[in-house]
Design a protein around this motif. Structure first.
Motif, PDB file in Angstrom:
ATOM      1  N   GLN A  64       0.822  -1.210   0.000  1.00 44.51           N
ATOM      2  CA  GLN A  64       0.000   0.000   0.000  1.00 44.51           C
ATOM      3  C   GLN A  64       0.857   1.261   0.000  1.00 44.51           C
ATOM      4  OE1 GLN A  64      -2.730  -0.293   3.311  1.00 44.51           O
ATOM      5  NE2 GLN A  64      -1.159   0.199   4.837  1.00 44.51           N
ATOM      6  N   GLU A  65       2.023   1.234   0.635  1.00 45.13           N
ATOM      7  CA  GLU A  65       2.921   2.390   0.600  1.00 45.13           C
ATOM      8  C   GLU A  65       3.484   2.589  -0.803  1.00 45.13           C
ATOM      9  OE1 GLU A  65       4.551   2.285   5.197  1.00 45.13           O
ATOM     10  OE2 GLU A  65       5.530   1.039   3.685  1.00 45.13           O
ATOM     11  N   ALA A  66       3.879   1.501  -1.458  1.00 44.56           N
ATOM     12  CA  ALA A  66       4.389   1.594  -2.826  1.00 44.56           C
ATOM     13  C   ALA A  66       3.302   2.111  -3.772  1.00 44.56           C
ATOM     14  CB  ALA A  66       4.910   0.235  -3.297  1.00 44.56           C
ATOM     15  N   ALA A  67       2.083   1.612  -3.613  1.00 42.95           N
ATOM     16  CA  ALA A  67       0.977   2.069  -4.459  1.00 42.95           C
ATOM     17  C   ALA A  67       0.704   3.550  -4.245  1.00 42.95           C
ATOM     18  CB  ALA A  67      -0.283   1.250  -4.166  1.00 42.95           C
ATOM     19  N   ALA A  68       0.789   4.005  -2.996  1.00 43.86           N
ATOM     20  CA  ALA A  68       0.564   5.420  -2.711  1.00 43.86           C
ATOM     21  C   ALA A  68       1.631   6.285  -3.386  1.00 43.86           C
ATOM     22  CB  ALA A  68       0.552   5.661  -1.207  1.00 43.86           C
ATOM     23  N   MET A  69       2.884   5.856  -3.325  1.00 38.66           N
ATOM     24  CA  MET A  69       3.961   6.630  -3.969  1.00 38.66           C
ATOM     25  C   MET A  69       3.781   6.668  -5.482  1.00 38.66           C
ATOM     26  SD  MET A  69       7.489   5.830  -2.000  1.00 38.66           S
ATOM     27  CE  MET A  69       7.564   5.633  -0.239  1.00 38.66           C
ATOM     28  N   VAL A  70       3.395   5.534  -6.052  1.00 36.60           N
ATOM     29  CA  VAL A  70       3.201   5.476  -7.502  1.00 36.60           C
ATOM     30  C   VAL A  70       2.023   6.358  -7.918  1.00 36.60           C
ATOM     31  CG1 VAL A  70       2.512   3.962  -9.402  1.00 36.60           C
ATOM     32  CG2 VAL A  70       4.303   3.257  -7.833  1.00 36.60           C
ATOM     33  N   ALA A  71       0.931   6.315  -7.170  1.00 39.98           N
ATOM     34  CA  ALA A  71      -0.226   7.157  -7.497  1.00 39.98           C
ATOM     35  C   ALA A  71       0.133   8.638  -7.396  1.00 39.98           C
ATOM     36  CB  ALA A  71      -1.400   6.823  -6.574  1.00 39.98           C
ATOM     37  N   MET A  79      -1.501  12.606 -14.532  1.00 39.76           N
ATOM     38  CA  MET A  79      -2.615  11.662 -14.588  1.00 39.76           C
ATOM     39  C   MET A  79      -3.678  12.045 -13.572  1.00 39.76           C
ATOM     40  SD  MET A  79      -0.851   7.914 -15.077  1.00 39.76           S
ATOM     41  CE  MET A  79      -2.421   7.102 -15.410  1.00 39.76           C
ATOM     42  N   ASP A  80      -4.917  11.755 -13.898  1.00 42.98           N
ATOM     43  CA  ASP A  80      -6.020  11.976 -12.973  1.00 42.98           C
ATOM     44  C   ASP A  80      -6.121  10.743 -12.088  1.00 42.98           C
ATOM     45  OD1 ASP A  80      -8.309  12.625 -11.605  1.00 42.98           O
ATOM     46  OD2 ASP A  80      -9.640  12.489 -13.337  1.00 42.98           O
ATOM     47  N   THR A  81      -5.721  10.875 -10.837  1.00 41.87           N
ATOM     48  CA  THR A  81      -5.698   9.734  -9.917  1.00 41.87           C
ATOM     49  C   THR A  81      -6.861   9.743  -8.933  1.00 41.87           C
ATOM     50  OG1 THR A  81      -4.297  10.923  -8.344  1.00 41.87           O
ATOM     51  CG2 THR A  81      -3.183   9.614 -10.044  1.00 41.87           C
ATOM     52  N   GLU A  82      -7.714  10.755  -9.011  1.00 47.36           N
ATOM     53  CA  GLU A  82      -8.833  10.847  -8.074  1.00 47.36           C
ATOM     54  C   GLU A  82      -9.966   9.929  -8.506  1.00 47.36           C
ATOM     55  OE1 GLU A  82     -10.019  14.840  -7.113  1.00 47.36           O
ATOM     56  OE2 GLU A  82      -7.932  15.517  -7.110  1.00 47.36           O
ATOM     57  N   LEU A  83     -10.510   9.206  -7.533  1.00 48.20           N
ATOM     58  CA  LEU A  83     -11.597   8.274  -7.787  1.00 48.20           C
ATOM     59  C   LEU A  83     -12.772   8.577  -6.862  1.00 48.20           C
ATOM     60  CD1 LEU A  83      -9.521   4.954  -7.899  1.00 48.20           C
ATOM     61  CD2 LEU A  83     -10.360   6.267  -9.847  1.00 48.20           C
ATOM     62  N   GLU A  84     -13.944   8.310  -7.347  1.00 48.96           N
ATOM     63  CA  GLU A  84     -15.146   8.435  -6.526  1.00 48.96           C
ATOM     64  C   GLU A  84     -15.185   7.254  -5.549  1.00 48.96           C
ATOM     65  OE1 GLU A  84     -17.326  10.928  -6.645  1.00 48.96           O
ATOM     66  OE2 GLU A  84     -16.306  11.915  -8.322  1.00 48.96           O
ATOM     67  N   THR A  85     -15.942   7.401  -4.485  1.00 54.33           N
ATOM     68  CA  THR A  85     -16.046   6.359  -3.470  1.00 54.33           C
ATOM     69  C   THR A  85     -16.479   5.028  -4.071  1.00 54.33           C
ATOM     70  OG1 THR A  85     -16.562   8.030  -1.815  1.00 54.33           O
ATOM     71  CG2 THR A  85     -17.091   5.754  -1.248  1.00 54.33           C
ATOM     72  N   PHE A 111      -6.628   3.044  -7.534  1.00 57.11           N
ATOM     73  CA  PHE A 111      -6.089   3.622  -8.763  1.00 57.11           C
ATOM     74  C   PHE A 111      -5.150   2.629  -9.439  1.00 57.11           C
ATOM     75  CE2 PHE A 111      -2.388   5.674 -10.707  1.00 57.11           C
ATOM     76  CZ  PHE A 111      -2.999   6.305 -11.782  1.00 57.11           C
ATOM     77  N   CYS A 112      -4.231   2.053  -8.661  1.00 56.87           N
ATOM     78  CA  CYS A 112      -3.261   1.116  -9.240  1.00 56.87           C
ATOM     79  C   CYS A 112      -3.937  -0.131  -9.806  1.00 56.87           C
ATOM     80  CB  CYS A 112      -2.205   0.746  -8.201  1.00 56.87           C
ATOM     81  SG  CYS A 112      -1.046   2.102  -7.855  1.00 56.87           S
ATOM     82  N   TYR A 113      -4.994  -0.604  -9.164  1.00 60.10           N
ATOM     83  CA  TYR A 113      -5.738  -1.745  -9.719  1.00 60.10           C
ATOM     84  C   TYR A 113      -6.558  -1.337 -10.935  1.00 60.10           C
ATOM     85  CZ  TYR A 113      -4.493  -5.016  -6.036  1.00 60.10           C
ATOM     86  OH  TYR A 113      -3.803  -5.852  -5.197  1.00 60.10           O
ATOM     87  N   SER A 114      -7.206  -0.193 -10.888  1.00 58.57           N
ATOM     88  CA  SER A 114      -8.055   0.225 -12.015  1.00 58.57           C
ATOM     89  C   SER A 114      -7.247   0.544 -13.262  1.00 58.57           C
ATOM     90  CB  SER A 114      -8.934   1.413 -11.619  1.00 58.57           C
ATOM     91  OG  SER A 114      -8.145   2.557 -11.387  1.00 58.57           O
TER      92      SER A 114
END
Length: 192
Positions: A64-71, A79-85, A111-114
């Motif tokens: 989750q830390e790696a995904a947060a850094m990548v996002a 890139m648009d990284t914002e997602l709705e709930t 975001f990383c999965y989508s």
């Protein structure tokens, strides 16, 4: 295992960011080789630290830390990284352990999965599992490639970011270009 300073250094070098001194984290001495990389990653919003004053430089990085850094790097590159709930829930609910993802990391993981940066074929997310170097090589490719292959619109013109990755038994070499930052950098595991 991949540790925080290694990942932060790879991202900063890959994006070609100019190193800046660290004055935020009390556990990152300014004399250490990684201090400017951590400071730069913080200045650009790529890292937040374990707390407001600590980074835990030798701590093992989790999924989750790696995904947060990548996002965050993806956002920096335009890139648009914002997602709705509902988008976050749709991306994560397919995994049996999705409720174990910390609240602060849910949007980044989704975001990383989508974006197919993380493999959706996994049965579980395992957000707090440490990232091991051997497995990380393949995941790093998946994490960084979509970020830098994005076509971004900057000043009404499309600019394409690029990446090339070379992997050998003794070295990982990334060549990344980020259109938003007008930067290209080569990062080798031997440099870290």
């Amino acid at each position: 295992m991949t540790i925080h300073v290694q990942f932060a250094t790879i991202v900063v070098k890959a994006l070609g960011l100019t190193p800046k001194a660290n004055s935020v984290f009390s556990d990152v001495p300014t004399k250490e080789w990684y201090a400017s990389y951590v400071g730069t990653a913080y200045a650009y919003g790529i890292v937040n630290g374990r707390s407001a004053t600590t980074f835990d430089p030798e701590g093992t990085i989790t999924r989750q830390e790696a995904a947060a850094m990548v996002a965050r790097a993806a956002k920096l590159c335009g890139m648009d990284t914002e997602l709705e709930t509902y988008e976050i829930l749709n991306a994560l609910a397919q995994f049996g352990d999705y409720v174990t993802v910390d609240t602060w990391a849910q949007e980044s993981m989704a975001f990383c999965y989508s974006e197919d940066i993380l493999d959706q074929n996994d049965l579980d997310i395992e957000p707090k599992r440490p990232r091991f170097c051997a497995r990380y090589v393949s995941n790093a490719t998946r994490l960084i490639y979509p970020v830098l292959e994005t076509v971004t619109t900057i000043s009404s013109r499309a600019i394409k970011s690029s990446i090339s990755i070379s992997i050998s038994a003794s070295e990982i070499s990334l060549r990344l270009g980020c259109a938003q930052l007008s930067r290209t950098a080569v990062v080798s595991s031997r440099m870290i």
